[in-house]
Scaffold this active site. Structure first.
Site, PDB file in Angstrom:
ATOM      1  N   ASN A  56       0.818  -1.211  -0.120  1.00 23.25           N
ATOM      2  CA  ASN A  56       0.035  -0.148   0.017  1.00 23.25           C
ATOM      3  C   ASN A  56       0.965   1.276  -0.047  1.00 23.25           C
ATOM      4  O   ASN A  56       1.962   1.211   0.563  1.00 23.25           O
ATOM      5  CB  ASN A  56      -0.941   0.079   1.172  1.00 23.25           C
ATOM      6  CG  ASN A  56      -0.537  -0.250   2.643  1.00 23.25           C
ATOM      7  OD1 ASN A  56       0.535  -0.941   2.443  1.00 23.25           O
ATOM      8  ND2 ASN A  56      -1.003   0.483   3.510  1.00 23.25           N
ATOM      9  N   GLU A  67       0.549   5.316   0.508  1.00 25.08           N
ATOM     10  CA  GLU A  67      -0.425   6.373   1.062  1.00 25.08           C
ATOM     11  C   GLU A  67      -0.160   7.794   0.383  1.00 25.08           C
ATOM     12  O   GLU A  67       0.979   7.666  -0.063  1.00 25.08           O
ATOM     13  CB  GLU A  67      -0.768   6.089   2.694  1.00 25.08           C
ATOM     14  CG  GLU A  67      -1.223   4.821   2.920  1.00 25.08           C
ATOM     15  CD  GLU A  67      -1.307   4.791   4.608  1.00 25.08           C
ATOM     16  OE1 GLU A  67      -0.869   5.722   5.223  1.00 25.08           O
ATOM     17  OE2 GLU A  67      -2.109   3.655   5.004  1.00 25.08           O
ATOM     18  N   CYS A 112      -4.115   0.801  -2.373  1.00 32.12           N
ATOM     19  CA  CYS A 112      -3.914  -0.529  -1.663  1.00 32.12           C
ATOM     20  C   CYS A 112      -2.900  -1.166  -2.197  1.00 32.12           C
ATOM     21  O   CYS A 112      -2.745  -1.240  -3.316  1.00 32.12           O
ATOM     22  CB  CYS A 112      -5.284  -0.997  -1.577  1.00 32.12           C
ATOM     23  SG  CYS A 112      -6.598  -0.624  -0.735  1.00 32.12           S
ATOM     24  N   GLU A 159      -3.067  -4.624  -2.746  1.00 34.67           N
ATOM     25  CA  GLU A 159      -3.651  -5.380  -4.053  1.00 34.67           C
ATOM     26  C   GLU A 159      -3.526  -4.707  -5.513  1.00 34.67           C
ATOM     27  O   GLU A 159      -3.339  -5.457  -6.360  1.00 34.67           O
ATOM     28  CB  GLU A 159      -4.914  -6.027  -3.586  1.00 34.67           C
ATOM     29  CG  GLU A 159      -5.043  -6.759  -2.345  1.00 34.67           C
ATOM     30  CD  GLU A 159      -5.276  -5.857  -1.172  1.00 34.67           C
ATOM     31  OE1 GLU A 159      -4.806  -4.625  -1.022  1.00 34.67           O
ATOM     32  OE2 GLU A 159      -5.917  -6.509  -0.262  1.00 34.67           O
ATOM     33  N   CYS A 209     -10.380  -4.947   0.198  1.00 34.94           N
ATOM     34  CA  CYS A 209     -11.299  -4.144   0.315  1.00 34.94           C
ATOM     35  C   CYS A 209     -12.500  -4.216  -1.003  1.00 34.94           C
ATOM     36  O   CYS A 209     -12.029  -4.797  -1.948  1.00 34.94           O
ATOM     37  CB  CYS A 209     -11.159  -2.620   0.454  1.00 34.94           C
ATOM     38  SG  CYS A 209     -10.444  -1.959  -1.177  1.00 34.94           S
ATOM     39  N   CYS A 263     -10.670  -3.343  -4.319  1.00 34.14           N
ATOM     40  CA  CYS A 263      -9.856  -4.157  -4.720  1.00 34.14           C
ATOM     41  C   CYS A 263     -10.441  -5.423  -5.138  1.00 34.14           C
ATOM     42  O   CYS A 263      -9.922  -5.932  -6.135  1.00 34.14           O
ATOM     43  CB  CYS A 263      -8.830  -4.617  -3.771  1.00 34.14           C
ATOM     44  SG  CYS A 263      -7.645  -3.256  -3.426  1.00 34.14           S
TER      45      CYS A 263
HETATM   46  N1  THU Z   1      -5.202  -1.386   2.666  1.00 36.52           N
HETATM   47  C1  THU Z   1      -4.788  -2.346   1.787  1.00 36.52           C
HETATM   48  O1  THU Z   1      -3.574  -2.140   1.206  1.00 36.52           O
HETATM   49  N2  THU Z   1      -5.340  -3.570   1.507  1.00 36.52           N
HETATM   50  C2  THU Z   1      -6.303  -3.840   1.935  1.00 36.52           C
HETATM   51  O2  THU Z   1      -6.915  -4.822   1.698  1.00 36.52           O
HETATM   52  C3  THU Z   1      -7.060  -2.901   3.043  1.00 36.52           C
HETATM   53  C4  THU Z   1      -6.476  -1.742   3.430  1.00 36.52           C
HETATM   54  C5  THU Z   1      -4.405  -0.094   2.921  1.00 36.52           C
HETATM   55  C6  THU Z   1      -4.976   1.088   2.546  1.00 36.52           C
HETATM   56  C7  THU Z   1      -4.466   2.004   3.727  1.00 36.52           C
HETATM   57  O3  THU Z   1      -3.116   2.371   3.205  1.00 36.52           O
HETATM   58  C8  THU Z   1      -4.372   1.085   4.651  1.00 36.52           C
HETATM   59  O4  THU Z   1      -4.434  -0.255   4.380  1.00 36.52           O
HETATM   60  C9  THU Z   1      -5.422   1.285   5.892  1.00 36.52           C
HETATM   61  O5  THU Z   1      -6.776   1.108   5.469  1.00 36.52           O
END
Ligand code: THU
Length: 160
Positions: A61, A63, A72, A74, A111, A114
């Site tokens: 991920n 940000e 994310c 994925e 999520c 994704c």
């Molecule tokens: N996140 C992911 O990378 N994958 C997931 O399946 C759930 C959430 C990340 C997004 C964000 O950077 C952090 O986790 C918190 O939500």
């Protein structure tokens, strides 16, 4: 009125019970949590995909101070894999997560956005993607593809 019962089959097992190939993918996803840029949530997610032919591609991920601009693990991974190897179908996807206390005991699940991208990838290559969700205590394996996690999905078939 009729009812539809939508069922989801998820296998639950320890990481040591996974096949060697799935374990390798999980290890790659766990390692990828260390390339995460999660300065806001402090929630580090790693993903790994296996492509046809055996190539493993990882991502994490990423940000952003403008929160919705982040992505994310994925989707970072799938988009990168599809950009680098557009002709290679994605066969399997593993996901792992870590917070400030360490790896999560229970797996996290992709999520909604994704899941939609995983569905598109399945449709693009015409095959289901095996999904392995890692947790330190137990793993979940979804063998039949994303439709198990995204029932009544919207896909390209509606646009034909
Ligand atoms: N996140 C992911 O990378 N994958 C997931 O399946 C759930 C959430 C990340 C997004 C964000 O950077 C952090 O986790 C918190 O939500």
């Amino acid at each position: 009125m009729k009812e539809m019962i939508l069922q989801t089959k998820v296998k639950v097992c320890g990481v040591d019970e996974l096949s060697a190939a799935d374990r390798e993918l999980v290890e790659a996803a766990r390692k990828a949590t260390y390339s995460s840029y999660a300065v806001y949530s402090k929630f580090n997610v790693g993903a790994a995909v296996r492509l046809e032919g055996g190539e493993v591609v990882t991502g994490s991920n990423q940000e952003n101070a403008a929160y919705p601009s982040g992505l994310c693990a994925e989707r970072t991974t799938i988009f990168w894999a599809n950009s680098q190897y557009p002709s290679k179908p994605v066969e399997a996807l593993a996901i792992a997560a870590r917070n400030e206390e360490g790896e999560l005991a229970t797996p996290i699940s992709p999520c909604g956005a994704c899941r939609q991208v995983i569905l598109e990838t399945e449709n693009r290559y015409g095959r289901p993607i095996r999904i392995i969700l890692y947790g330190a205590k137990e793993c979940y394996v979804v063998e039949d593809g994303i439709k198990a996690l995204l029932p009544l999905s919207f896909g390209s078939e509606f646009l034909e």
